[in-house]
Motif scaffolding. Structure first.
Motif, PDB file in Angstrom:
ATOM      1  N   ILE A   1      70.700  41.350  23.037  1.00 44.73           N
ATOM      2  CA  ILE A   1      71.017  40.370  24.077  1.00 44.73           C
ATOM      3  C   ILE A   1      71.166  41.080  25.418  1.00 44.73           C
ATOM      4  N   MET A   2      70.505  40.551  26.438  1.00 45.30           N
ATOM      5  CA  MET A   2      70.674  41.022  27.816  1.00 45.30           C
ATOM      6  C   MET A   2      71.571  40.035  28.550  1.00 45.30           C
ATOM      7  N   VAL A   3      72.408  40.558  29.431  1.00 43.63           N
ATOM      8  CA  VAL A   3      73.231  39.726  30.300  1.00 43.63           C
ATOM      9  C   VAL A   3      72.944  40.163  31.725  1.00 43.63           C
ATOM     10  N   MET A   4      72.440  39.221  32.532  1.00 44.32           N
ATOM     11  CA  MET A   4      72.042  39.518  33.904  1.00 44.32           C
ATOM     12  C   MET A   4      72.771  38.597  34.871  1.00 44.32           C
ATOM     13  N   GLY A   5      72.748  38.968  36.151  1.00 43.51           N
ATOM     14  CA  GLY A   5      73.347  38.138  37.182  1.00 43.51           C
ATOM     15  C   GLY A   5      73.892  38.991  38.311  1.00 43.51           C
TER      16      GLY A   5
ATOM     17  N   LEU B   1      71.378  34.613  31.846  1.00 39.47           N
ATOM     18  CA  LEU B   1      71.416  34.755  33.297  1.00 39.47           C
ATOM     19  C   LEU B   1      72.622  33.998  33.827  1.00 39.47           C
ATOM     20  N   LEU B   2      73.573  34.740  34.367  1.00 43.50           N
ATOM     21  CA  LEU B   2      74.752  34.149  34.998  1.00 43.50           C
ATOM     22  C   LEU B   2      74.431  34.001  36.487  1.00 43.50           C
ATOM     23  N   ASP B   3      73.869  32.876  36.855  1.00 41.22           N
ATOM     24  CA  ASP B   3      73.363  32.633  38.207  1.00 41.22           C
ATOM     25  C   ASP B   3      74.433  31.935  39.046  1.00 41.22           C
ATOM     26  N   LEU B   4      75.531  32.633  39.276  1.00 37.38           N
ATOM     27  CA  LEU B   4      76.669  32.049  39.976  1.00 37.38           C
ATOM     28  C   LEU B   4      76.562  32.264  41.486  1.00 37.38           C
TER      29      LEU B   4
ATOM     30  N   TRP C   1      70.297  30.020  30.928  1.00 38.05           N
ATOM     31  CA  TRP C   1      70.632  30.076  32.344  1.00 38.05           C
ATOM     32  C   TRP C   1      71.920  29.308  32.587  1.00 38.05           C
ATOM     33  N   PHE C   2      72.902  29.997  33.178  1.00 35.17           N
ATOM     34  CA  PHE C   2      74.172  29.359  33.507  1.00 35.17           C
ATOM     35  C   PHE C   2      74.378  29.395  35.019  1.00 35.17           C
ATOM     36  N   ARG C   3      74.655  28.253  35.597  1.00 35.48           N
ATOM     37  CA  ARG C   3      74.939  28.172  37.028  1.00 35.48           C
ATOM     38  C   ARG C   3      76.448  28.047  37.285  1.00 35.48           C
ATOM     39  N   ARG C   4      77.195  27.953  36.206  1.00 37.11           N
ATOM     40  CA  ARG C   4      78.658  27.961  36.253  1.00 37.11           C
ATOM     41  C   ARG C   4      79.129  28.941  35.191  1.00 37.11           C
ATOM     42  N   SER C   5      80.330  29.461  35.379  1.00 35.88           N
ATOM     43  CA  SER C   5      80.868  30.431  34.421  1.00 35.88           C
ATOM     44  C   SER C   5      81.026  29.790  33.050  1.00 35.88           C
ATOM     45  N   PRO C   6      80.327  30.320  32.067  1.00 36.14           N
ATOM     46  CA  PRO C   6      80.484  29.783  30.718  1.00 36.14           C
ATOM     47  C   PRO C   6      81.558  30.558  29.956  1.00 36.14           C
ATOM     48  N   GLY C   7      82.224  29.911  29.063  1.00 38.46           N
ATOM     49  CA  GLY C   7      83.093  30.622  28.137  1.00 38.46           C
ATOM     50  C   GLY C   7      82.248  31.176  27.007  1.00 38.46           C
TER      51      GLY C   7
END
Length: 185
Positions: free
Chosen positions: A9-13, A94-97, A161-167
């Motif tokens: 798993i990759m986590v980007m942002g 993708l944490l696109d905050l 793709w998350f545009r808000r902080s996910p738990g």
């Protein structure tokens, strides 16, 4: 035949989006080793390691059968460092905050950890207020994000793709809803 368990798993942002925290939580929950690209990028004193050494380390980690890797390093200068991760990652988060979320988080992180080394930082790199880094963070959405989106264009089927902080539970539920079996750890 159902897919096997997710093990890469990759986590980007952007900075301050929660990449390292989410990567750590995923690693703990799924029993996967976690690697922080920032920790591999720097030598003590926040000095960038030689490009070739950083790329070699990232390629070696990507070749392993199981991992969670947080960090971007997607530009042309570090292309090989992301190419292998993208090729092998089963999921890319993708944490696109927006910066109205990320900049205050960065400032709180600096205040909370000032002078201390965070677990996701390289040895000898204590947290500090760095105006150049804050400028980078402020410009990230305009200057860096388009390149990230280009890199991810060929692998959209694996991007969450998350545009808000996910738990963590939300991330796991979204992975599960895609018909993925999560490793039991």
């Amino acid at each position: 035949m159902p897919p096997g368990p997710i093990t890469r798993i990759m986590v980007m942002g952007p900075p301050g989006s929660g990449k390292s925290t989410l990567a750590r939580m995923l690693g703990e929950r799924l029993g996967l080793p976690v690697h922080h690209a920032d920790a591999l990028f720097h030598d003590p004193g926040w000095v960038a390691r030689p490009r070739e050494d950083f790329i070699a380390d990232m390629v070696a980690i990507a070749a392993q059968p199981a991992w969670v890797i947080d960090g971007n390093y997607s530009g042309a200068h570090y292309g090989p460092a992301i190419a292998d991760r993208l090729a092998r990652a089963e999921r890319i988060i993708l944490l696109d905050l927006p910066r109205r979320v990320t900049i205050p988080r960065i400032l709180r992180r600096v205040a909370r950890h000032h002078g201390q080394q965070r677990p996701d930082s390289a040895a000898g790199c204590p947290e500090r207020l760095d105006w150049a880094f804050l400028g980078y963070c402020w410009q990230w959405r305009r200057a860096v994000r388009p390149g990230i989106l280009r890199v991810l264009a060929g692998v959209e089927d694996r991007v969450i793709w998350f545009r808000r902080s996910p738990g963590l539970d939300r991330v796991l539920a979204d992975m599960d809803s895609l018909g993925l079996r999560l490793s039991s750890g």
